[in-house]
Design a protein around this motif. Structure first.
Motif, PDB file in Angstrom:
ATOM      1  N   ASN A 134     -13.610  -1.592   1.882  1.00  0.00           N
ATOM      2  CA  ASN A 134     -12.731  -1.583   0.710  1.00  0.00           C
ATOM      3  C   ASN A 134     -11.844  -0.335   0.718  1.00  0.00           C
ATOM      4  N   TYR A 135     -10.632  -0.489   0.231  1.00  0.00           N
ATOM      5  CA  TYR A 135      -9.771   0.694   0.109  1.00  0.00           C
ATOM      6  C   TYR A 135      -8.980   0.683  -1.191  1.00  0.00           C
ATOM      7  N   LEU A 136      -9.198  -0.344  -2.041  1.00  0.00           N
ATOM      8  CA  LEU A 136      -8.356  -0.488  -3.222  1.00  0.00           C
ATOM      9  C   LEU A 136      -8.568   0.664  -4.200  1.00  0.00           C
ATOM     10  N   HIS A 230      -9.161  -6.155   4.999  1.00  0.00           N
ATOM     11  CA  HIS A 230      -7.870  -6.704   4.577  1.00  0.00           C
ATOM     12  C   HIS A 230      -6.804  -5.656   4.830  1.00  0.00           C
ATOM     13  N   SER A 231      -5.714  -6.104   5.465  1.00  0.00           N
ATOM     14  CA  SER A 231      -4.556  -5.239   5.629  1.00  0.00           C
ATOM     15  C   SER A 231      -4.918  -3.963   6.394  1.00  0.00           C
ATOM     16  N   ARG A 232      -4.835  -2.786   5.755  1.00  0.00           N
ATOM     17  CA  ARG A 232      -5.137  -1.571   6.516  1.00  0.00           C
ATOM     18  C   ARG A 232      -6.585  -1.573   7.015  1.00  0.00           C
ATOM     19  N   THR A 233      -7.487  -2.155   6.230  1.00  0.00           N
ATOM     20  CA  THR A 233      -8.864  -2.164   6.728  1.00  0.00           C
ATOM     21  C   THR A 233      -9.119  -3.366   7.651  1.00  0.00           C
ATOM     22  N   GLY A 234      -8.180  -4.311   7.687  1.00  0.00           N
ATOM     23  CA  GLY A 234      -8.232  -5.352   8.724  1.00  0.00           C
ATOM     24  C   GLY A 234      -7.943  -4.728  10.084  1.00  0.00           C
ATOM     25  N   LYS A 235      -6.953  -3.846  10.123  1.00  0.00           N
ATOM     26  CA  LYS A 235      -6.650  -3.114  11.363  1.00  0.00           C
ATOM     27  C   LYS A 235      -7.908  -2.338  11.779  1.00  0.00           C
ATOM     28  N   THR A 236      -8.491  -1.673  10.765  1.00  0.00           N
ATOM     29  CA  THR A 236      -9.688  -0.857  11.023  1.00  0.00           C
ATOM     30  C   THR A 236     -10.834  -1.713  11.566  1.00  0.00           C
ATOM     31  N   GLY A 268       9.416  -7.348  10.325  1.00  0.00           N
ATOM     32  CA  GLY A 268       8.713  -6.715   9.200  1.00  0.00           C
ATOM     33  C   GLY A 268       8.421  -5.264   9.521  1.00  0.00           C
ATOM     34  N   GLU A 269       7.184  -4.859   9.307  1.00  0.00           N
ATOM     35  CA  GLU A 269       6.828  -3.453   9.535  1.00  0.00           C
ATOM     36  C   GLU A 269       6.863  -3.113  11.026  1.00  0.00           C
ATOM     37  N   THR A 270       7.469  -1.965  11.349  1.00  0.00           N
ATOM     38  CA  THR A 270       7.553  -1.541  12.757  1.00  0.00           C
ATOM     39  C   THR A 270       6.637  -0.331  12.988  1.00  0.00           C
ATOM     40  N   ALA A 273       8.000   2.586  11.157  1.00  0.00           N
ATOM     41  CA  ALA A 273       7.811   2.523   9.697  1.00  0.00           C
ATOM     42  C   ALA A 273       6.372   2.863   9.323  1.00  0.00           C
ATOM     43  N   ILE A 274       5.435   2.359  10.093  1.00  0.00           N
ATOM     44  CA  ILE A 274       4.025   2.601   9.725  1.00  0.00           C
ATOM     45  C   ILE A 274       3.639   4.059   9.993  1.00  0.00           C
ATOM     46  N   ASN A 275       4.139   4.605  11.089  1.00  0.00           N
ATOM     47  CA  ASN A 275       3.801   6.002  11.390  1.00  0.00           C
ATOM     48  C   ASN A 275       4.463   6.967  10.411  1.00  0.00           C
ATOM     49  N   ARG A 276       5.639   6.593   9.928  1.00  0.00           N
ATOM     50  CA  ARG A 276       6.328   7.460   8.970  1.00  0.00           C
ATOM     51  C   ARG A 276       5.589   7.482   7.633  1.00  0.00           C
ATOM     52  N   ARG A 277       5.185   6.299   7.149  1.00  0.00           N
ATOM     53  CA  ARG A 277       4.529   6.242   5.834  1.00  0.00           C
ATOM     54  C   ARG A 277       3.069   6.645   5.873  1.00  0.00           C
ATOM     55  N   PHE A 278       2.435   6.364   7.019  1.00  0.00           N
ATOM     56  CA  PHE A 278       0.986   6.621   7.102  1.00  0.00           C
ATOM     57  C   PHE A 278       0.671   7.414   8.377  1.00  0.00           C
ATOM     58  N   PRO A 279       1.144   8.670   8.454  1.00  0.00           N
ATOM     59  CA  PRO A 279       0.980   9.417   9.707  1.00  0.00           C
ATOM     60  C   PRO A 279      -0.476   9.755  10.020  1.00  0.00           C
ATOM     61  N   TYR A 280      -1.368   9.478   9.078  1.00  0.00           N
ATOM     62  CA  TYR A 280      -2.779   9.860   9.252  1.00  0.00           C
ATOM     63  C   TYR A 280      -3.673   8.674   9.625  1.00  0.00           C
ATOM     64  N   TRP A 281      -3.095   7.479   9.771  1.00  0.00           N
ATOM     65  CA  TRP A 281      -3.928   6.321  10.114  1.00  0.00           C
ATOM     66  C   TRP A 281      -4.254   6.259  11.615  1.00  0.00           C
ATOM     67  N   PHE A 282      -3.180   6.437  12.415  1.00  0.00           N
ATOM     68  CA  PHE A 282      -3.313   6.228  13.870  1.00  0.00           C
ATOM     69  C   PHE A 282      -3.320   7.558  14.612  1.00  0.00           C
ATOM     70  N   ARG A 321       5.756 -11.387   4.768  1.00  0.00           N
ATOM     71  CA  ARG A 321       6.599 -11.222   5.952  1.00  0.00           C
ATOM     72  C   ARG A 321       6.491  -9.822   6.540  1.00  0.00           C
ATOM     73  N   TRP A 322       6.178  -8.850   5.701  1.00  0.00           N
ATOM     74  CA  TRP A 322       6.005  -7.459   6.149  1.00  0.00           C
ATOM     75  C   TRP A 322       4.958  -7.385   7.269  1.00  0.00           C
ATOM     76  N   ALA A 323       3.935  -8.270   7.178  1.00  0.00           N
ATOM     77  CA  ALA A 323       2.858  -8.269   8.188  1.00  0.00           C
ATOM     78  C   ALA A 323       3.175  -9.186   9.370  1.00  0.00           C
ATOM     79  N   LYS A 373       1.180 -14.599  -1.371  1.00  0.00           N
ATOM     80  CA  LYS A 373       1.499 -13.198  -1.056  1.00  0.00           C
ATOM     81  C   LYS A 373       0.346 -12.475  -0.367  1.00  0.00           C
ATOM     82  N   HIS A 374       0.663 -11.239  -0.006  1.00  0.00           N
ATOM     83  CA  HIS A 374      -0.279 -10.326   0.635  1.00  0.00           C
ATOM     84  C   HIS A 374      -1.472 -10.035  -0.288  1.00  0.00           C
ATOM     85  N   ASP A 375      -2.643 -10.543   0.097  1.00  0.00           N
ATOM     86  CA  ASP A 375      -3.839 -10.342  -0.731  1.00  0.00           C
ATOM     87  C   ASP A 375      -5.038 -10.948   0.007  1.00  0.00           C
TER      88      ASP A 375
HETATM   89  C1  GTR Z   1       1.269  -1.420   3.557  1.00  0.00           C
HETATM   90  C2  GTR Z   1       1.324  -1.091   5.011  1.00  0.00           C
HETATM   91  C3  GTR Z   1       0.698  -2.193   5.800  1.00  0.00           C
HETATM   92  C4  GTR Z   1      -0.630  -2.610   5.218  1.00  0.00           C
HETATM   93  C5  GTR Z   1      -0.679  -2.560   3.698  1.00  0.00           C
HETATM   94  C6  GTR Z   1      -2.068  -2.572   3.082  1.00  0.00           C
HETATM   95  O1  GTR Z   1       1.913  -0.541   2.738  1.00  0.00           O
HETATM   96  O2  GTR Z   1       2.660  -0.924   5.374  1.00  0.00           O
HETATM   97  O3  GTR Z   1       0.570  -1.833   7.147  1.00  0.00           O
HETATM   98  O4  GTR Z   1      -1.655  -1.911   5.760  1.00  0.00           O
HETATM   99  O5  GTR Z   1      -0.075  -1.446   3.208  1.00  0.00           O
HETATM  100  O6  GTR Z   1      -3.000  -1.996   3.616  1.00  0.00           O
HETATM  101  O7  GTR Z   1      -2.201  -3.155   2.020  1.00  0.00           O
END
Ligand code: GTR
Length: 394
Positions: A134-136, A230-236, A268-270, A273-282, A321-323, A373-375
């Motif tokens: 969870n990360y919410l 889900h999303s960022r924790t799906g990557k994880t 969508g996200e490149t 873009a992801i490294n700029r907004r979240f430089p601490y993930w990867f 579409r972002w994903a 949507k994204h959820d």
């Molecule tokens: C967004 C991010 C996505 C995704 C999403 C999330 O802002 O750009 O890569 O991880 O957050 O985790 O809900």
């Protein structure tokens, strides 16, 4: 003169903004040439399980570790589990709640993280277990109960034990403070390394500690464990499972860029873009590929193969579409070649993305796309659980 400068400045900022505008048009997706999953660095074609496991898989793992996600350190000095009672059990009729503090020590320092576990009251264990990362932010550490995002009651009714931890129990989800958990306390030597431990690695490390707990629990069948993100924790979740073979099924919902989706599509996200907004993930090395996806020595279609032959499941949402839903589907359908061609599973995705009409549940790999949507929704869980039942029957 001043107005000339303002004019130049505005033009430059507009150009920069134009570059950052995400692409949502399929016709503008560049022609993608992907590195071959089965061609080893020495130019040998990989065909057998032995060649895959001894040669190609380690090569690909090493590339993801150094160029994309960074290390997940495996060593520590000691670990202990302590049950605490801090929250009210929201499902006293159907489940027992265990709140576990896991304390890990290394080099004279320690860190304590929290896992919450629900065990079915009826039925006979040991139970298969589903862990959600969870990360919410709206659910503070250890207090998450949400019948859509984490449908505890329905999972319990279906005979699963289910657990969750909050990402922030080991690494805050913020640029300024992500190191203020296990990174600075337990693994400070990782700081500043271009392939060092970052937030995703820390969250994956926490999932491994939860698994350590499950393995010694008499009421849990850890051989039937499911890791969900889900999303960022799906990557994880995907990177965690590539590191830790104890997860039987890995589910990444809408994990998008740096997860399921092919980076070279730049839809969508490149990477930039992801490294700029979240430089601490990867890993810091991942920034080398900002606006240079073609230079990556890998792409995300190589990730499912690191988990094979253990099961992998992806899902997308039409409006997300972002994903890049199509990129997510391609990532899995191309990646599933490791399941079919190396491990002999019935895992060939025959449909084009545009032709998909329902879930595709194959042997050890599965995918669905839903409207909306994204959820992470109950619909996602419900369809995924059908795949889980099928997989555990095979
Ligand atoms: C967004 C991010 C996505 C995704 C999403 C999330 O802002 O750009 O890569 O991880 O957050 O985790 O809900």
């Amino acid at each position: 003169m001043r107005s000339v400068w303002i004019w130049i400045f505005t033009l430059t900022s507009l150009t920069a903004m134009a570059q950052q505008e995400p692409n949502y048009e399929e016709s503008k997706v560049p022609a993608v040439v992907l590195p071959d999953i089965f061609l080893s660095e020495k130019g040998k074609w990989i065909r057998t399980i032995e060649e895959w496991e001894k040669v190609r898989r380690p090569e690909i793992f090493q590339l993801f570790e150094s160029e994309v996600y960074g290390k997940i350190p495996k060593d520590f000095d000691s670990m202990n589990f302590e049950k605490v009672k801090e929250s009210l059990n929201p499902y006293p009729e159907s489940a027992d709640l265990e709140e576990i503090n896991i304390t890990v020590r290394r080099n004279g320092k320690y860190h304590t993280m929290r896992v919450n576990l629900f065990l079915p009251k009826s039925g006979k264990g040991p139970f298969p277990v589903i862990l959600l990362i969870n990360y919410l932010p709206k659910y503070p550490d250890g207090k998450l109960v949400d019948e859509s995002f984490w449908p505890v009651k329905k999972l319990i009714e279906r005979g699963f034990a289910t657990a969750s931890f909050h990402a922030e129990t080991v690494a805050p989800d913020l640029t300024e403070s992500y190191q203020q958990g296990i990174i600075s306390t337990l693994y400070p030597e990782q700081i500043g390394q271009p392939n060092g431990l970052k937030a995703f690695g820390a969250w994956g490390w926490a999932a491994m500690r939860a698994m350590d707990y499950f393995e010694q629990h008499p009421q849990i069948d850890s051989k039937k464990s499911v890791l969900v993100g889900h999303s960022r924790t799906g990557k994880t979740a995907l990177w965690t499972s590539a590191n830790d073979p104890r997860w039987a099924i890995t589910y990444a919902n809408e994990s998008g860029c740096g997860g399921a989706a092919i980076s070279r599509r730049k839809y969508g996200e490149t990477v930039e873009a992801i490294n700029r907004r979240f430089p601490y993930w990867f890993a810091d090395n991942f920034r080398k590929y900002n606006e240079r996806e073609e230079a990556l020595p890998l792409d995300q279609h190589m990730l499912p193969g690191l988990i094979a032959p253990r099961a992998v499941y992806y899902s997308s949402a039409r409006e997300d579409r972002w994903a890049d839903p199509k990129g997510e589907y391609l990532g899995l359908s191309l990646g599933s070649r490791v399941f079919s061609e190396i491990y002999g599973k019935k895992a060939v995705f025959e449909q084009e993305f545009e032709a998909l009409s329902g879930p595709v549940h194959l042997e050890s790999v599965g995918y669905h796309i839903r409207e909306g949507k994204h959820d992470l929704t109950w619909e996602d869980w419900r369809i995924f659980l059908e795949f889980v039942s099928k997989t555990y029957k095979e």
